[in-house]
Design an enzyme around this catalytic site. Structure first.
Site, PDB file in Angstrom:
ATOM      1  N   LYS A  10     -66.605  52.055  69.314  1.00  0.00           N
ATOM      2  CA  LYS A  10     -67.197  50.637  69.088  1.00  0.00           C
ATOM      3  C   LYS A  10     -65.782  49.609  69.117  1.00  0.00           C
ATOM      4  O   LYS A  10     -65.002  49.719  68.257  1.00  0.00           O
ATOM      5  CB  LYS A  10     -67.848  50.720  67.862  1.00  0.00           C
ATOM      6  CG  LYS A  10     -68.276  48.969  67.669  1.00  0.00           C
ATOM      7  CD  LYS A  10     -69.249  48.966  66.541  1.00  0.00           C
ATOM      8  CE  LYS A  10     -69.693  47.635  65.960  1.00  0.00           C
ATOM      9  NZ  LYS A  10     -70.613  47.614  64.765  1.00  0.00           N
ATOM     10  N   ARG A  69     -62.438  42.487  62.241  1.00  0.00           N
ATOM     11  CA  ARG A  69     -62.960  43.953  61.871  1.00  0.00           C
ATOM     12  C   ARG A  69     -61.768  44.724  62.622  1.00  0.00           C
ATOM     13  O   ARG A  69     -62.408  45.932  62.984  1.00  0.00           O
ATOM     14  CB  ARG A  69     -64.267  44.098  62.664  1.00  0.00           C
ATOM     15  CG  ARG A  69     -65.464  43.080  61.986  1.00  0.00           C
ATOM     16  CD  ARG A  69     -66.684  43.866  62.263  1.00  0.00           C
ATOM     17  NE  ARG A  69     -68.018  43.054  62.071  1.00  0.00           N
ATOM     18  CZ  ARG A  69     -68.507  42.367  61.067  1.00  0.00           C
ATOM     19  NH1 ARG A  69     -67.597  42.276  59.579  1.00  0.00           N
ATOM     20  NH2 ARG A  69     -69.414  41.862  61.121  1.00  0.00           N
ATOM     21  N   GLU A 117     -62.226  59.581  69.081  1.00  0.00           N
ATOM     22  CA  GLU A 117     -63.429  58.979  68.416  1.00  0.00           C
ATOM     23  C   GLU A 117     -64.686  59.795  68.593  1.00  0.00           C
ATOM     24  O   GLU A 117     -65.457  60.160  67.449  1.00  0.00           O
ATOM     25  CB  GLU A 117     -63.522  57.404  68.498  1.00  0.00           C
ATOM     26  CG  GLU A 117     -62.624  56.563  67.904  1.00  0.00           C
ATOM     27  CD  GLU A 117     -63.009  56.271  66.300  1.00  0.00           C
ATOM     28  OE1 GLU A 117     -63.939  57.218  65.789  1.00  0.00           O
ATOM     29  OE2 GLU A 117     -62.298  55.535  65.498  1.00  0.00           O
ATOM     30  N   LYS A 171     -69.844  51.005  72.912  1.00  0.00           N
ATOM     31  CA  LYS A 171     -70.166  49.561  72.740  1.00  0.00           C
ATOM     32  C   LYS A 171     -69.099  48.735  72.670  1.00  0.00           C
ATOM     33  O   LYS A 171     -68.081  49.229  71.812  1.00  0.00           O
ATOM     34  CB  LYS A 171     -71.052  49.615  71.309  1.00  0.00           C
ATOM     35  CG  LYS A 171     -71.454  48.394  70.837  1.00  0.00           C
ATOM     36  CD  LYS A 171     -71.760  48.267  69.413  1.00  0.00           C
ATOM     37  CE  LYS A 171     -72.266  47.028  69.029  1.00  0.00           C
ATOM     38  NZ  LYS A 171     -72.489  46.701  67.667  1.00  0.00           N
ATOM     39  N   SER A 220     -75.059  41.546  72.339  1.00  0.00           N
ATOM     40  CA  SER A 220     -75.381  40.260  72.415  1.00  0.00           C
ATOM     41  C   SER A 220     -74.709  39.491  73.374  1.00  0.00           C
ATOM     42  O   SER A 220     -75.371  38.472  74.208  1.00  0.00           O
ATOM     43  CB  SER A 220     -75.322  39.780  71.093  1.00  0.00           C
ATOM     44  OG  SER A 220     -74.172  39.752  70.583  1.00  0.00           O
TER      45      SER A 220
HETATM   46  C1  PBG Z   1     -72.921  45.638  62.882  1.00  0.00           C
HETATM   47  C2  PBG Z   1     -73.345  45.766  64.222  1.00  0.00           C
HETATM   48  C3  PBG Z   1     -72.916  44.642  65.242  1.00  0.00           C
HETATM   49  C4  PBG Z   1     -73.462  44.917  66.361  1.00  0.00           C
HETATM   50  C5  PBG Z   1     -74.202  45.968  66.137  1.00  0.00           C
HETATM   51  N1  PBG Z   1     -74.347  46.413  64.681  1.00  0.00           N
HETATM   52  C6  PBG Z   1     -71.929  43.492  64.845  1.00  0.00           C
HETATM   53  C7  PBG Z   1     -70.428  43.557  64.579  1.00  0.00           C
HETATM   54  O1  PBG Z   1     -69.806  44.781  64.445  1.00  0.00           O
HETATM   55  O2  PBG Z   1     -69.988  42.724  64.038  1.00  0.00           O
HETATM   56  C8  PBG Z   1     -73.317  44.231  67.499  1.00  0.00           C
HETATM   57  C9  PBG Z   1     -74.300  43.985  68.396  1.00  0.00           C
HETATM   58  C10 PBG Z   1     -74.506  42.946  69.617  1.00  0.00           C
HETATM   59  O3  PBG Z   1     -73.412  42.295  69.799  1.00  0.00           O
HETATM   60  O4  PBG Z   1     -75.363  42.916  69.921  1.00  0.00           O
HETATM   61  N2  PBG Z   1     -71.873  46.431  62.380  1.00  0.00           N
HETATM   62 ZN    ZN Z   2     -71.076  46.081  60.400  1.00  0.00          ZN
END
Ligand code: PBG
Ligand code: ZN
Length: 328
Positions: free
Chosen positions: A196, A218, A234, A249, A275
């Site tokens: 991620k 983050r 990972e 992701k 998103s």
């Molecule tokens: C939370 C999480 C996130 C997403 C899924 N779980 C956002 C983030 O890490 O801030 C993103 C999903 C998306 O953008 O559709 N850890």
């Molecule tokens: Zn989170």
């Protein structure tokens, strides 16, 4: 000149010939639909960045799941937005938390008709919006692990069919696997957000999930966007620790990572079309600059072509409808 000539256009002459040599096919059985439920909501609330995606009320989400099932979508990925947040994100692992209660209702009503996968993270539940407990201005890894394991267990006790940790702490898969196993839930799979990235593409999600970090970013836990080989490390780590499905992701900007993971590992690969990917297409199509349906299919096809088995997408309902109507 070589004879006979290979003329690729021969097989593009008409729809039937093209279909005959179609290499990649989208199928509803591989789609997961992300959904959001907000505590105390009376009715569904929309956010400007993600038209068509809602923060549902408890009753509202149950109704919506009915139509998800009608479309033959096999699974949802559930996120919760609690009524109150605190430093420790205590609603994330509360027995009567919003996700736990919603899962109970969904399972009671729909049973085996839908797989409920619950996202395991702290960022929707902490007052600071980070994915774990803050010590000295950063997320404390090992302290967070215990809470993540508690969260996963509480979801599974409520009836969750699968847990999906999205926090990117080191060692969380092992910790969660152990926690589930010692409580007799050795049969519950873990879908790990293995690779991620610290992406710009999560912003619309954070509007919906109300999980924007209140300070910093983050980058001390999510991956650096420039790294490809690190993704393999990972993923290998999560497989070693017991992940059943590994996830990449975002999807679209990381197709190289999906393709490489496909070549390297045997495990099922899920790709999360996030998103930002949804927002880019949705808003551009609404303005009339691109064709919505063609763009959605092209995006999703690219992810499948790259090697993903499972696609988590906000377009799942539209895709399922088109598949059902045989109009893909
Ligand atoms: C939370 C999480 C996130 C997403 C899924 N779980 C956002 C983030 O890490 O801030 C993103 C999903 C998306 O953008 O559709 N850890
Ligand atoms: Zn989170």
């Amino acid at each position: 000149m070589r004879y006979p000539e290979y003329r690729p256009r021969r097989m593009r002459k008409n729809e039937r010939l093209r279909a005959l040599i179609q290499e990649t096919e989208l199928s509803v059985q591989h789609l997961i639909y992300p959904m959001f439920v907000k505590e105390m909501n009376e009715k569904r609330v929309s956010v400007p960045s993600m038209p068509g995606i809602y923060q549902f009320s408890m009753e509202g989400i149950l109704k919506e799941i009915e139509s998800v099932i009608d479309l033959s979508i096999p699974a949802i990925l559930l996120f919760g937005i609690p009524a109150k947040k605190d430093e420790m994100g205590s609603e994330a692992y509360a027995e009567k938390g919003i996700v736990q209660e919603t899962v109970r209702r969904i399972k009671k009503l729909f049973g085996e008709d839908i797989l409920v996968i619950t996202d395991v993270c702290m960022c929707e539940y902490t007052s600071h919006g980070h994915c774990g407990i803050i010590r000295d201005g950063d997320v404390e890894n090992d302290e967070t692990l215990n809470l993540l394991a508690e969260t996963a267990l509480s979801h599974v006790k409520a009836g969750s069919d699968m847990v999906a940790p999205s926090d990117m702490m080191d060692g969380r898969i092992k910790k969660i696997r152990q926690m589930l196993d010692i409580n007799g839930y050795y049969h519950i799979p873990i879908m790990s957000y293995a690779a991620k990235y610290a992406s710009s593409m999560f912003s619309p999600f954070r509007d919906v999930a109300e999980s924007t970090p209140q300070f910093g970013d983050r980058k001390s836990y999510q991956m650096d966007i420039s790294n490809q080989r690190e993704a393999l490390r990972e993923i290998a780590l999560d497989i070693e620790e017991g992940a059943d499905i590994i996830m990449v992701k975002p999807a679209l900007f990381y197709l190289d990572v999906i393709a490489l993971a496909r070549q390297t590992f045997d495990h099922p690969i899920a790709a999360y079309s996030v998103s930002g990917e949804y927002a880019m297409i949705k808003h551009t199509a609404e303005k009339g600059y691109i064709d919505y349906k063609r763009a959605v299919i092209e995006l999703t096809m690219s992810i499948k072509r790259a090697g993903a088995d499972i696609i988590i997408t906000y377009f799942a309902k539209d895709l399922a409808r088109w598949i059902k109507e045989r109009s893909l």
